[in-house]
Design an enzyme around this catalytic site. Sequence first.
Site, mmCIF file in Angstrom:
data_model
loop_
_atom_site.group_PDB
_atom_site.id
_atom_site.type_symbol
_atom_site.label_atom_id
_atom_site.label_comp_id
_atom_site.label_asym_id
_atom_site.label_seq_id
_atom_site.Cartn_x
_atom_site.Cartn_y
_atom_site.Cartn_z
ATOM 1 N N VAL A 94 -0.325 51.225 14.607
ATOM 2 C CA VAL A 94 -0.685 50.118 13.725
ATOM 3 C C VAL A 94 -0.880 48.878 14.589
ATOM 4 O O VAL A 94 -0.006 48.531 15.388
ATOM 5 C CB VAL A 94 0.455 49.880 12.704
ATOM 6 C CG1 VAL A 94 0.127 48.718 11.794
ATOM 7 C CG2 VAL A 94 0.720 51.146 11.896
ATOM 8 N N CYS A 95 -2.004 48.200 14.430
ATOM 9 C CA CYS A 95 -2.276 47.009 15.249
ATOM 10 C C CYS A 95 -1.281 45.891 14.915
ATOM 11 O O CYS A 95 -1.141 45.489 13.757
ATOM 12 C CB CYS A 95 -3.685 46.511 15.003
ATOM 13 S SG CYS A 95 -3.971 44.882 15.709
ATOM 14 N N VAL A 96 -0.623 45.372 15.929
ATOM 15 C CA VAL A 96 0.423 44.379 15.713
ATOM 16 C C VAL A 96 -0.105 43.080 15.091
ATOM 17 O O VAL A 96 0.487 42.545 14.143
ATOM 18 C CB VAL A 96 1.220 44.102 17.015
ATOM 19 C CG1 VAL A 96 0.334 43.558 18.127
ATOM 20 C CG2 VAL A 96 2.372 43.138 16.758
#
Lengths: 121, 119, 98
Positions: B77-79
Site C-alpha cells: 500500500v503506498c504510504v
Amino acid sequence: MSDIKKFMFVNRKAPYGTIYALESLEVVLITAAFDQDVSLVFMDDGVYQMKKGQQTKGIEIKNFSPAYRALDGYDVEKLYVDKESMDARGLTEDDLLVDVTVLSRAEMGALMDEQDVILSF
Amino acid sequence: MKFGIVVNEGPYQRQASDSAYQFAKAAIAGGHEVWRVFFYHDGVNNASKLTEPPQDDRHIVNRWTKMAEEHKVDLVVCVAAAMRRGIREENLAPGFRISGLGQLVECGTKCDRLITFGD
Amino acid sequence: MLHIINRSPLSDIALESCLNTATGGDILLIEDAVYAATSGNAFEGKLRAAMGRFKISVLRPDLEARGLSDRVVEGAALVDYAGFVELVAANKTCQSWL
C-alpha cells in the site's frame, strides 16, 4: 536498482477534478529518482494539466502546477504533448507551463511502442 | 512469468479491484507468479481491515489477504496515498504492508509484465 | 502491444483515443468497455473499421454480467480471465487507457 527501463506515464485526465494528476506526478518524480528512463505524455484532457496560470486559492486545493517547471531538476526532460488534443481544446504551445515536444497521434503511437513499462493514471 | 499489478481504485465503488483480483487468480492458476500488487490512489482502501460488506457479497479485502497467504503475493500500500486517506498500520488487514512508491517502480523494473487496473 | 480499455465508448473517449493513437496490436475490452463490441451500439462502425489494424478481444465474464453475451459483433474474440492473462503474457507491454 541496476536495471534501467523505459517508463512512460500517460496523463489523460484534467487536474483538480480528480487527484490522479497530482499523484501521478509523485510517481514520476520517484521513478526518475530511481534513475529510470522517464517519458511523460499529456493527451486528451491531460493537456489541461500543463495550462499556465492555474490559481487554486478559491478551491483551497494545492496548486501543483509549479512542480512541472521543476521536473528538469529531477532529470525528467522528455515531456510530450499530443497536438490533436491541444487543438481540440483551443490550446497552443504558448498556453503551456513549460517547453514540451508536440507530437502527432502517429508519432505518439510510435513512441508508445518503444516503451518497456506504460503507466496511466 | 512474473507479474506486477497496480490497483488504482478502492473496493466496491469501481470494478478495478475485482478485475485485478480475477486477473491475479487466473495468472496464478496458469502457473505464473504474481510477485506484487501495488495499491495506489483510492486503491489503498482495499487494505482496510474495518471493511465489512453485507454477508451475501464478496469480501474484497479478505480475498486479497487470502491470496497473499496462499500464494505469497506481496500486497503493498503506498504510504503517501494511504496517509491522505486514513489508512494506517493500525487498520491494515493481514497480508498488506505500507511502503513507498519505490516499490511500484521496482514492480516495473523486476516484473516481466506490469498491468494497471483503474478508472 | 496490448491495449486494455475499461470504459464505455459512449461515455468516455478512451477507446477512440486508443484507436487514433496506437499503431496496432491487441485491444482487450473489459468492464464497461465491452459495450463497444455489441451489435447496434453507436460505436460499432468505428470498432469494425479498426478491426483490420487491431485484433479485438472482449472479456466474456464482463459481457455475460451485462446481459450482452449474445450480441457480440462479428470478428471480436471472446476470452475469459485465463485468456486475458495469455494476452498480457504474449505482448511485451500492456497499456491500460485510464
